[in-house]
Design a protein around this motif. Structure first.
Motif, mmCIF file in Angstrom:
data_model
loop_
_atom_site.group_PDB
_atom_site.id
_atom_site.type_symbol
_atom_site.label_atom_id
_atom_site.label_comp_id
_atom_site.label_asym_id
_atom_site.label_seq_id
_atom_site.Cartn_x
_atom_site.Cartn_y
_atom_site.Cartn_z
ATOM 1 N N ALA A 148 0.824 -1.213 0.000
ATOM 2 C CA ALA A 148 0.000 0.000 0.000
ATOM 3 C C ALA A 148 0.859 1.265 0.000
ATOM 4 C CB ALA A 148 -0.937 0.009 1.200
ATOM 5 N N PHE A 149 2.050 1.154 0.553
ATOM 6 C CA PHE A 149 2.919 2.325 0.634
ATOM 7 C C PHE A 149 3.930 2.372 -0.506
ATOM 8 C CE2 PHE A 149 1.233 1.282 4.780
ATOM 9 C CZ PHE A 149 0.536 2.455 5.028
ATOM 10 N N PHE A 150 4.483 1.224 -0.846
ATOM 11 C CA PHE A 150 5.326 1.118 -2.029
ATOM 12 C C PHE A 150 4.965 -0.170 -2.730
ATOM 13 C CE2 PHE A 150 9.117 -0.048 -4.487
ATOM 14 C CZ PHE A 150 9.229 1.092 -5.265
ATOM 15 N N PRO A 151 4.382 -0.088 -3.874
ATOM 16 C CA PRO A 151 4.416 1.001 -4.828
ATOM 17 C C PRO A 151 3.218 1.955 -4.829
ATOM 18 C CG PRO A 151 3.635 -0.953 -5.935
ATOM 19 C CD PRO A 151 3.925 -1.343 -4.503
ATOM 20 N N VAL A 152 2.098 1.592 -4.217
ATOM 21 C CA VAL A 152 0.860 2.351 -4.437
ATOM 22 C C VAL A 152 0.982 3.824 -4.026
ATOM 23 C CG1 VAL A 152 -1.592 2.543 -3.848
ATOM 24 C CG2 VAL A 152 -0.606 0.298 -4.352
ATOM 25 N N MET A 153 1.298 4.098 -2.774
ATOM 26 C CA MET A 153 1.344 5.496 -2.335
ATOM 27 C C MET A 153 2.485 6.257 -3.021
ATOM 28 S SD MET A 153 1.413 7.142 1.470
ATOM 29 C CE MET A 153 3.154 6.892 1.759
ATOM 30 N N VAL A 154 3.652 5.646 -3.100
ATOM 31 C CA VAL A 154 4.804 6.322 -3.719
ATOM 32 C C VAL A 154 4.518 6.620 -5.188
ATOM 33 C CG1 VAL A 154 7.229 6.035 -4.393
ATOM 34 C CG2 VAL A 154 6.499 5.416 -2.085
ATOM 35 N N ASP A 155 3.992 5.656 -5.931
ATOM 36 C CA ASP A 155 3.655 5.894 -7.340
ATOM 37 C C ASP A 155 2.609 6.998 -7.480
ATOM 38 O OD1 ASP A 155 5.403 3.867 -8.007
ATOM 39 O OD2 ASP A 155 3.876 2.513 -8.806
ATOM 40 N N SER A 156 1.646 7.022 -6.571
ATOM 41 C CA SER A 156 0.603 8.056 -6.615
ATOM 42 C C SER A 156 1.189 9.439 -6.363
ATOM 43 C CB SER A 156 -0.488 7.748 -5.582
ATOM 44 O OG SER A 156 -1.114 6.523 -5.869
ATOM 45 N N VAL A 157 2.061 9.540 -5.387
ATOM 46 C CA VAL A 157 2.715 10.827 -5.089
ATOM 47 C C VAL A 157 3.549 11.277 -6.285
ATOM 48 C CG1 VAL A 157 4.487 11.934 -3.658
ATOM 49 C CG2 VAL A 157 2.707 10.544 -2.579
ATOM 50 N N LEU A 158 4.333 10.371 -6.847
ATOM 51 C CA LEU A 158 5.161 10.714 -8.007
ATOM 52 C C LEU A 158 4.301 11.164 -9.187
ATOM 53 C CD1 LEU A 158 7.775 7.797 -7.866
ATOM 54 C CD2 LEU A 158 8.199 10.230 -7.374
ATOM 55 N N LEU A 159 3.174 10.502 -9.401
ATOM 56 C CA LEU A 159 2.285 10.880 -10.503
ATOM 57 C C LEU A 159 1.717 12.276 -10.287
ATOM 58 C CD1 LEU A 159 0.993 9.846 -13.174
ATOM 59 C CD2 LEU A 159 -0.981 9.194 -11.787
ATOM 60 N N VAL A 160 1.306 12.573 -9.074
ATOM 61 C CA VAL A 160 0.755 13.899 -8.766
ATOM 62 C C VAL A 160 1.825 14.982 -8.960
ATOM 63 C CG1 VAL A 160 -0.034 15.320 -6.827
ATOM 64 C CG2 VAL A 160 -1.114 13.111 -7.275
ATOM 65 N N ILE A 161 3.040 14.708 -8.539
ATOM 66 C CA ILE A 161 4.129 15.678 -8.725
ATOM 67 C C ILE A 161 4.399 15.899 -10.218
ATOM 68 C CG2 ILE A 161 6.620 16.034 -8.424
ATOM 69 C CD1 ILE A 161 6.300 14.621 -5.667
ATOM 70 N N ALA A 162 4.471 14.802 -10.979
ATOM 71 C CA ALA A 162 4.699 14.915 -12.422
ATOM 72 C C ALA A 162 3.569 15.688 -13.094
ATOM 73 C CB ALA A 162 4.838 13.525 -13.045
ATOM 74 N N ALA A 163 2.339 15.397 -12.698
ATOM 75 C CA ALA A 163 1.184 16.097 -13.282
ATOM 76 C C ALA A 163 1.207 17.578 -12.940
ATOM 77 C CB ALA A 163 -0.117 15.460 -12.801
ATOM 78 N N GLY A 164 1.560 17.885 -11.707
ATOM 79 C CA GLY A 164 1.634 19.291 -11.303
ATOM 80 C C GLY A 164 2.679 20.049 -12.101
ATOM 81 N N MET A 165 3.851 19.468 -12.253
ATOM 82 C CA MET A 165 4.920 20.140 -13.007
ATOM 83 C C MET A 165 4.518 20.320 -14.472
ATOM 84 S SD MET A 165 8.426 18.524 -11.291
ATOM 85 C CE MET A 165 8.522 17.305 -12.538
ATOM 86 N N TYR A 166 4.063 19.230 -15.088
ATOM 87 C CA TYR A 166 3.730 19.283 -16.512
ATOM 88 C C TYR A 166 2.547 20.212 -16.781
ATOM 89 C CZ TYR A 166 2.571 17.881 -21.249
ATOM 90 O OH TYR A 166 2.289 17.900 -22.587
ATOM 91 N N SER A 167 1.491 20.062 -16.002
ATOM 92 C CA SER A 167 0.298 20.877 -16.240
ATOM 93 C C SER A 167 0.597 22.354 -16.094
ATOM 94 C CB SER A 167 -0.821 20.467 -15.281
ATOM 95 O OG SER A 167 -1.285 19.181 -15.608
ATOM 96 N N ASN A 168 1.303 22.711 -15.056
ATOM 97 C CA ASN A 168 1.612 24.122 -14.847
ATOM 98 C C ASN A 168 2.562 24.667 -15.910
ATOM 99 O OD1 ASN A 168 0.049 24.962 -12.451
ATOM 100 N ND2 ASN A 168 1.112 23.234 -11.538
ATOM 101 N N LEU A 169 3.468 23.830 -16.417
ATOM 102 C CA LEU A 169 4.357 24.259 -17.501
ATOM 103 C C LEU A 169 3.606 24.432 -18.813
ATOM 104 C CD1 LEU A 169 7.535 22.076 -16.851
ATOM 105 C CD2 LEU A 169 7.358 24.572 -16.687
ATOM 106 N N THR A 170 2.503 23.725 -18.996
ATOM 107 C CA THR A 170 1.751 23.795 -20.251
ATOM 108 C C THR A 170 0.475 24.628 -20.135
ATOM 109 O OG1 THR A 170 0.637 21.696 -19.778
ATOM 110 C CG2 THR A 170 2.671 21.601 -21.094
#
Length: 179
Positions: A148-170
């Motif tokens: 539940a913590f790795f990979p699920v929570m860690v992957d979710s956090v990484l996805l949210v960070i990637a989405a935040g960076m990409y979305s705000n850049l675009t």
């Protein structure tokens, strides 16, 4: 006669995506490229973390569905960080518990999915792909809560960070901030 045929075509078109709003090609490409880059980043980091820790499970299968929400529908309440991270993690915990407590997967799967939906309602973190996380835990016979913590929570956090960076850049605001 033409009016009747036109009406019939419009009525049937609903069942073939006719209710979907138009999305420009620019937005289609922005979302697709974002999910490509975001998922690649998440997979690369998660695989590296898995290798560093000696954990073979570094990916959750429903991450593609989560990526659709955070990159293509970043304004949706179901794509917000709390929904993605808490919804996926909670559902993994519930799915693991169901896999441990209920030996019959035919009973464990619907119970895990329905309890994860209830839990997401209670915690206000509805995220549709998370119900699949609960099913994946049961189907995979996952019986250790670390999942539940790795990979699920860690992957979710990484996805949210990637989405935040990409979305705000675009030019898309993510996450949504209350007015």
């Amino acid at each position: 006669m033409n009016r009747t045929i036109k009406h019939l075509i419009q009525r049937c078109a609903f069942y073939f995506g006719g209710d979907q709003p138009y999305v420009s090609w620019t937005e289609r490409l922005r979302s697709s490229v974002g999910s490509l880059l975001g998922l690649f980043l998440v997979f690369a980091i998660a695989k590296l973390l898995g290798e560093l820790t000696g954990i073979d499970e570094w990916l959750m299968a429903s991450l593609g569905a989560s990526a659709l929400l955070v990159f293509a529908l970043p304004g949706s309440p179901m794509a917000q960080p709390w929904a993605v991270i808490a919804g996926n993690t909670l559902s993994a915990l519930i799915g693991i518990t169901a896999a441990i407590v209920i030996p019959d997967s035919v009973l464990a799967m619907p119970l895990a999915a329905s309890l994860s939906i209830l839990g997401m309602f209670i915690l206000r973190c509805l995220h549709p792909p998370a119900a699949a996380v609960a099913l994946i835990a049961v189907l995979g016979h996952v019986t250790h809560y670390r999942y539940a913590f790795f990979p699920v929570m860690v992957d979710s956090v990484l996805l949210v960070i990637a989405a935040g960076m990409y979305s705000n850049l675009t030019g898309k605001k993510y996450p949504n901030r209350p007015n």
